[in-house]
Design a protein around this motif. Structure first.
Motif, PDB file in Angstrom:
ATOM      1  N   TYR A  74       0.565  -1.254   0.507  1.00  0.00           N
ATOM      2  CA  TYR A  74      -0.114   0.330  -0.124  1.00  0.00           C
ATOM      3  C   TYR A  74       0.857   1.186  -0.056  1.00  0.00           C
ATOM      4  CZ  TYR A  74      -4.137  -3.391   1.504  1.00  0.00           C
ATOM      5  OH  TYR A  74      -4.234  -4.135   0.936  1.00  0.00           O
ATOM      6  N   PRO A  76       2.357   4.323   0.950  1.00  0.00           N
ATOM      7  CA  PRO A  76       2.385   5.340   2.558  1.00  0.00           C
ATOM      8  C   PRO A  76       2.115   5.935   2.279  1.00  0.00           C
ATOM      9  CG  PRO A  76       4.485   5.147   1.257  1.00  0.00           C
ATOM     10  CD  PRO A  76       3.703   4.381   0.577  1.00  0.00           C
ATOM     11  N   GLN A  77       1.653   7.308   1.302  1.00  0.00           N
ATOM     12  CA  GLN A  77       1.288   8.736   1.712  1.00  0.00           C
ATOM     13  C   GLN A  77       0.499   8.802   0.179  1.00  0.00           C
ATOM     14  OE1 GLN A  77       5.380  10.221   1.669  1.00  0.00           O
ATOM     15  NE2 GLN A  77       5.358  10.712  -0.670  1.00  0.00           N
ATOM     16  N   VAL A 105       9.367   2.749  -1.912  1.00  0.00           N
ATOM     17  CA  VAL A 105       9.048   1.626  -0.838  1.00  0.00           C
ATOM     18  C   VAL A 105       9.758   0.334  -1.532  1.00  0.00           C
ATOM     19  CG1 VAL A 105       6.894   0.441  -0.771  1.00  0.00           C
ATOM     20  CG2 VAL A 105       6.897   2.701  -1.465  1.00  0.00           C
ATOM     21  N   ARG A 153      -2.728   7.993   0.224  1.00  0.00           N
ATOM     22  CA  ARG A 153      -2.871   6.832   1.229  1.00  0.00           C
ATOM     23  C   ARG A 153      -3.449   5.391   1.475  1.00  0.00           C
ATOM     24  NH1 ARG A 153      -0.212   8.657   7.836  1.00  0.00           N
ATOM     25  NH2 ARG A 153      -0.094   6.175   7.919  1.00  0.00           N
ATOM     26  N   GLY A 154      -2.734   4.834   1.693  1.00  0.00           N
ATOM     27  CA  GLY A 154      -3.149   3.504   1.631  1.00  0.00           C
ATOM     28  C   GLY A 154      -3.472   2.676   0.384  1.00  0.00           C
TER      29      GLY A 154
END
Length: 318
Positions: A74, A76-77, A105, A153-154
């Motif tokens: 996912y 992170p931002q 990432v 994010r996510g």
């Protein structure tokens, strides 16, 4: 005078009718006598064939689905997604998978990384796919997340498939004697498969198998796991089953008595019933695995002979 001529013509017609009737009767009687003699001759002089060693190969298509362990990665931002390659690829622990606005990432462990999703992540699992004989669920090929996509994010940025791991497959196959024989090997149940890309046969381990009617559902461990298979959960191959040694004979040489397959084995000038193990290879031939050796002489039309005693000895017929 005219009356006398008519009588003579009638007499000639009667004579012709009698002549052709007698000729027809003689021909019919001759044909009947010949047919009876010929049938008796065939029974008393059966055709004999000689068993020749051969191999039996059978192929059938395999169309199944693939299973692997996977984990979504996912964002992170928030940011613009970038990644070095759109293809599934091997990454080592700590290697950069992608970046969001330049923030990297990293891979938490060795794995294949693929920046694409098909909507089945987390739902495509063995407990849901194995139990029934129902058709496989519908699915789409993985859809690439385009480079330059703005993510929140996510949001998922792709999937990780830990390595090493074994690629698995569930498929339906048609029942056949040679396939069932391969599955009965309790020590090492396996089948041989070949894919269009490789073109060579590889052994796939059979973890589980179950039968319903004329179908067999198999759960396989495949001997390969190239990263490109992550593009689709579909899998196609050819299953190759073979029995290396045996003899192929016309199916007329084999009869079934009390659930056992038998042939008339000719030794000297007397035929003897011999139990054999094998299966129909096609509509006209029977493949014998055990019971007959190279050079054995067999009666071609076995159903024309009858047993004469309890010792399974056949009547001496010539």
């Amino acid at each position: 005078m005219n009356s006398s001529k008519r009588m003579r013509r009638i007499q000639r017609k009667i004579q012709q009718i009698l002549y052709f009737s007698i000729l027809t009767f003689i021909l019919f009687l001759g044909y009947h006598v010949y047919s009876t003699w010929y049938e008796n001759y065939k029974l008393s002089h059966p055709q004999i064939i000689e068993a020749i060693t051969t191999s039996y190969n059978e192929e059938q298509p395999l169309e199944g689905i693939l299973l692997w362990n996977e984990q979504l990665i996912y964002a992170p931002q928030d940011g613009i997604l970038t990644y070095p390659s759109p293809r599934p690829r091997m990454t080592s622990k700590g290697e950069m998978l992608a970046a969001l606005d330049g923030r990297a990432v990293y891979a938490p462990y060795p794995a294949y990384f693929y920046p694409a999703l098909d909507g089945q992540e987390g739902n495509w699992v063995y407990p849901k796919l194995w139990p029934d004989f129902a058709p496989f669920p519908e699915f789409n090929n993985a859809s690439l997340i385009e480079n330059g996509t703005h993510l929140h994010r996510g949001d998922p940025i792709g999937k990780l498939v830990p390595q090493p791991q074994t690629l698995r497959c569930i498929a339906y196959l048609d029942r056949s004697p040679s396939l069932e024989r391969a599955l009965r090997n309790k020590e090492n149940p396996s089948i041989r498969i070949k894919t269009e890309n490789e073109g060579k046969e590889r052994k796939a381990e059979v973890v589980a198998a179950k039968v319903s009617g004329q179908k067999i559902k198999v759960y396989l461990r495949l001997p390969f796991f190239p990263p490109n298979v992550l593009k689709s959960r579909a899998f196609t191959a050819t299953v190759v089953t073979a029995i290396e040694q045996g003899v192929m004979v016309p199916d007329t040489a084999v009869i079934t008595r009390e659930g056992k397959n038998m042939v008339y084995l000719v030794q000297g000038n007397s035929p003897t019933l011999q139990i054999v193990e094998g299966f129909p290879a096609d509509d006209q031939n029977f493949f014998i695995e055990k019971g007959v050796q190279q050079g054995s002489r067999l009666i071609l039309n076995a159903d024309t002979l009858n047993l004469t005693n309890k010792d399974n000895d056949a009547e001496r017929i010539w």
